[in-house]
Design a protein around this motif. Structure first.
Motif, PDB file in Angstrom:
ATOM      1  N   ILE A 255       1.821  25.372  29.510  1.00  0.00           N
ATOM      2  CA  ILE A 255       2.392  25.953  30.497  1.00  0.00           C
ATOM      3  C   ILE A 255       1.901  27.666  30.516  1.00  0.00           C
ATOM      4  CG2 ILE A 255       4.719  26.502  31.747  1.00  0.00           C
ATOM      5  CD1 ILE A 255       5.766  24.156  30.359  1.00  0.00           C
ATOM      6  N   ILE A 256       1.940  28.204  29.377  1.00  0.00           N
ATOM      7  CA  ILE A 256       1.946  29.519  29.181  1.00  0.00           C
ATOM      8  C   ILE A 256       0.608  30.117  29.600  1.00  0.00           C
ATOM      9  CG2 ILE A 256       1.803  31.338  27.624  1.00  0.00           C
ATOM     10  CD1 ILE A 256       4.288  30.127  26.055  1.00  0.00           C
ATOM     11  N   ASP A 257      -0.473  29.450  29.084  1.00  0.00           N
ATOM     12  CA  ASP A 257      -1.799  29.885  29.203  1.00  0.00           C
ATOM     13  C   ASP A 257      -2.449  29.881  30.852  1.00  0.00           C
ATOM     14  OD1 ASP A 257      -2.544  31.021  26.972  1.00  0.00           O
ATOM     15  OD2 ASP A 257      -4.228  29.545  26.282  1.00  0.00           O
ATOM     16  N   PRO A 258      -2.154  28.654  31.430  1.00  0.00           N
ATOM     17  CA  PRO A 258      -2.578  28.709  33.005  1.00  0.00           C
ATOM     18  C   PRO A 258      -1.569  29.916  33.682  1.00  0.00           C
ATOM     19  CG  PRO A 258      -2.198  26.639  32.109  1.00  0.00           C
ATOM     20  CD  PRO A 258      -1.745  27.295  31.098  1.00  0.00           C
ATOM     21  N   LEU A 259      -0.510  30.305  33.377  1.00  0.00           N
ATOM     22  CA  LEU A 259       0.381  31.136  33.889  1.00  0.00           C
ATOM     23  C   LEU A 259      -0.308  32.391  33.671  1.00  0.00           C
ATOM     24  CD1 LEU A 259       2.952  31.863  35.443  1.00  0.00           C
ATOM     25  CD2 LEU A 259       3.881  32.006  33.360  1.00  0.00           C
ATOM     26  N   ALA A 260      -0.493  32.773  32.361  1.00  0.00           N
ATOM     27  CA  ALA A 260      -1.270  34.022  31.805  1.00  0.00           C
ATOM     28  C   ALA A 260      -2.586  34.193  32.394  1.00  0.00           C
ATOM     29  CB  ALA A 260      -1.577  33.978  30.356  1.00  0.00           C
ATOM     30  N   LEU A 261      -3.207  33.308  32.647  1.00  0.00           N
ATOM     31  CA  LEU A 261      -4.565  33.334  33.577  1.00  0.00           C
ATOM     32  C   LEU A 261      -4.426  33.616  34.801  1.00  0.00           C
ATOM     33  CD1 LEU A 261      -7.632  32.820  32.786  1.00  0.00           C
ATOM     34  CD2 LEU A 261      -7.478  30.498  34.007  1.00  0.00           C
ATOM     35  N   ARG A 262      -3.169  33.571  35.486  1.00  0.00           N
ATOM     36  CA  ARG A 262      -2.927  34.053  36.873  1.00  0.00           C
ATOM     37  C   ARG A 262      -2.086  35.244  36.587  1.00  0.00           C
ATOM     38  NH1 ARG A 262      -3.977  28.914  36.305  1.00  0.00           N
ATOM     39  NH2 ARG A 262      -4.822  27.841  38.026  1.00  0.00           N
ATOM     40  N   GLY A 263      -1.998  36.259  35.748  1.00  0.00           N
ATOM     41  CA  GLY A 263      -1.438  37.181  35.494  1.00  0.00           C
ATOM     42  C   GLY A 263      -1.323  38.167  36.482  1.00  0.00           C
ATOM     43  N   TYR A 264      -2.715  38.425  37.309  1.00  0.00           N
ATOM     44  CA  TYR A 264      -2.757  39.319  38.457  1.00  0.00           C
ATOM     45  C   TYR A 264      -1.946  38.931  39.449  1.00  0.00           C
ATOM     46  CZ  TYR A 264      -5.226  35.240  40.551  1.00  0.00           C
ATOM     47  OH  TYR A 264      -5.631  34.033  40.924  1.00  0.00           O
ATOM     48  N   ARG A 265      -0.968  37.774  39.447  1.00  0.00           N
ATOM     49  CA  ARG A 265      -0.112  37.374  40.447  1.00  0.00           C
ATOM     50  C   ARG A 265       1.327  37.670  39.950  1.00  0.00           C
ATOM     51  NH1 ARG A 265      -2.050  31.485  42.106  1.00  0.00           N
ATOM     52  NH2 ARG A 265      -0.101  31.663  43.325  1.00  0.00           N
ATOM     53  N   TRP A 266       1.446  38.405  38.879  1.00  0.00           N
ATOM     54  CA  TRP A 266       2.809  38.853  38.490  1.00  0.00           C
ATOM     55  C   TRP A 266       2.592  39.894  37.538  1.00  0.00           C
ATOM     56  CZ3 TRP A 266       4.334  37.289  33.196  1.00  0.00           C
ATOM     57  CH2 TRP A 266       3.375  36.561  32.556  1.00  0.00           C
ATOM     58  N   PHE A 267       3.647  40.332  36.769  1.00  0.00           N
ATOM     59  CA  PHE A 267       3.633  41.702  36.248  1.00  0.00           C
ATOM     60  C   PHE A 267       2.883  41.599  34.719  1.00  0.00           C
ATOM     61  CE2 PHE A 267       7.637  39.316  35.786  1.00  0.00           C
ATOM     62  CZ  PHE A 267       7.799  39.329  34.140  1.00  0.00           C
ATOM     63  N   LEU A 268       2.233  40.434  34.191  1.00  0.00           N
ATOM     64  CA  LEU A 268       1.483  40.520  33.178  1.00  0.00           C
ATOM     65  C   LEU A 268       0.241  41.257  33.383  1.00  0.00           C
ATOM     66  CD1 LEU A 268       0.838  39.621  30.352  1.00  0.00           C
ATOM     67  CD2 LEU A 268      -0.528  37.466  31.420  1.00  0.00           C
TER      68      LEU A 268
END
Length: 269
Positions: free
Chosen positions: A145-158
């Motif tokens: 769950i974490i890595d695909p979300l982090a890969l899309r970090g440009y869409r949230w505050f990461l």
């Protein structure tokens, strides 16, 4: 005129400001693991776990082993701490992720009865292979769950902090990444198991350790907190399919938890 190099203190504050959620989870690890293991093993695992995680990431960005080849994007190089091309906060995350996974595995498979003689918790099944493997599976499952979300970090505050030369088949993540997480998780949880079994040489090293049989399970709550944080963000940025896949993956673990806690005849050991 060239800009001055940021000081260590300014980079440290920048890391805290940019990644507060990482340090909230890290603070939770320090508190919960101290009650569970004592201060000495908790701090030692913080150092050893970080070293293992950083080494694995450093090797992978240069050789592709163990996660496959990827790169960190140095957009925040002047804003937060990096260690030889790896963001400090990223390797730190492995420490509390692995501890939380180990704690949840203990909750599911290794009850902590009290000794009728000493009154101390008895570590039944805490160092066996089943607990190790379940903890590693839980560790990898979080990363699913974490890595695909982090890969899309440009869409949230990461922010966009890393990427792959070629997109992988699982929401942009190559399967080699999860193989690497399994291998690294196996090493880290094995180290954590040994520290859990470690008889500290000086009493002050066990400072903060609780005699309560329930404190060894508090890290399971940390695991659920990390999971909910990432699932909520996943749905928030509109990645509904990824969120639903994550929920589906956790159905077996939820079933196991119900069996362990509700079925009086169930014994994992």
């Amino acid at each position: 005129m060239s800009e001055s190099t940021p000081s260590f203190v300014s980079l440290l504050w920048g890391t805290l400001f940019l990644r507060p959620y990482v340090f909230i989870f890290l603070a939770a690890y320090l508190c919960l693991a101290t009650r569970h293991l004592g201060l000495g093993p908790t701090l030692l695992y913080l150092l050893l776990g970080y070293g293992i995680a950083w080494t694995s990431e450093f090797c992978s960005i240069h050789t592709g082993i163990p996660y496959g080849l990827y790169m960190y994007i140095p957009a925040t190089h002047s804003q937060e701490l990096w260690v030889l091309g790896v963001p400090l906060m990223d390797s730190l995350s492995y420490v509390f992720l692995s501890y939380a996974s180990y704690s949840l595995a203990l909750f599911l498979l290794a009850p902590l009865p009290r000794s009728p003689v000493s009154g101390h918790p008895v570590n039944t099944g805490r160092y066996n292979l089943a607990t190790l493997l379940l903890a590693v599976v839980l560790f990898v499952t979080l990363d699913i769950i974490i890595d695909p979300l982090a890969l899309r970090g440009y869409r949230w505050f990461l922010g966009q902090i890393y990427g792959y030369p070629e997109a992988g088949i699982y929401f942009g993540i190559p399967l080699s990444n999860f193989v690497g997480w399994f291998v690294v998780g196996l090493v880290m949880v094995a180290v954590l198991q040994r520290l859990s079994h470690w008889s500290v040489p000086f009493p002050w090293l066990s400072w903060g350790q609780s005699r309560s049989t329930n404190d060894g399970y508090l890290g399971a709550g940390l695991y659920l907190g990390i999971l909910l944080f990432n699932l909520i963000l996943t749905f928030y940025i509109g990645e509904t399919l990824l969120g639903l896949v994550g929920l589906f993956i956790y159905l077996p673990f939820s079933t196991l938890a119900i069996l362990v806690r509700c079925h009086p005849g169930f014994k994992a050991n």
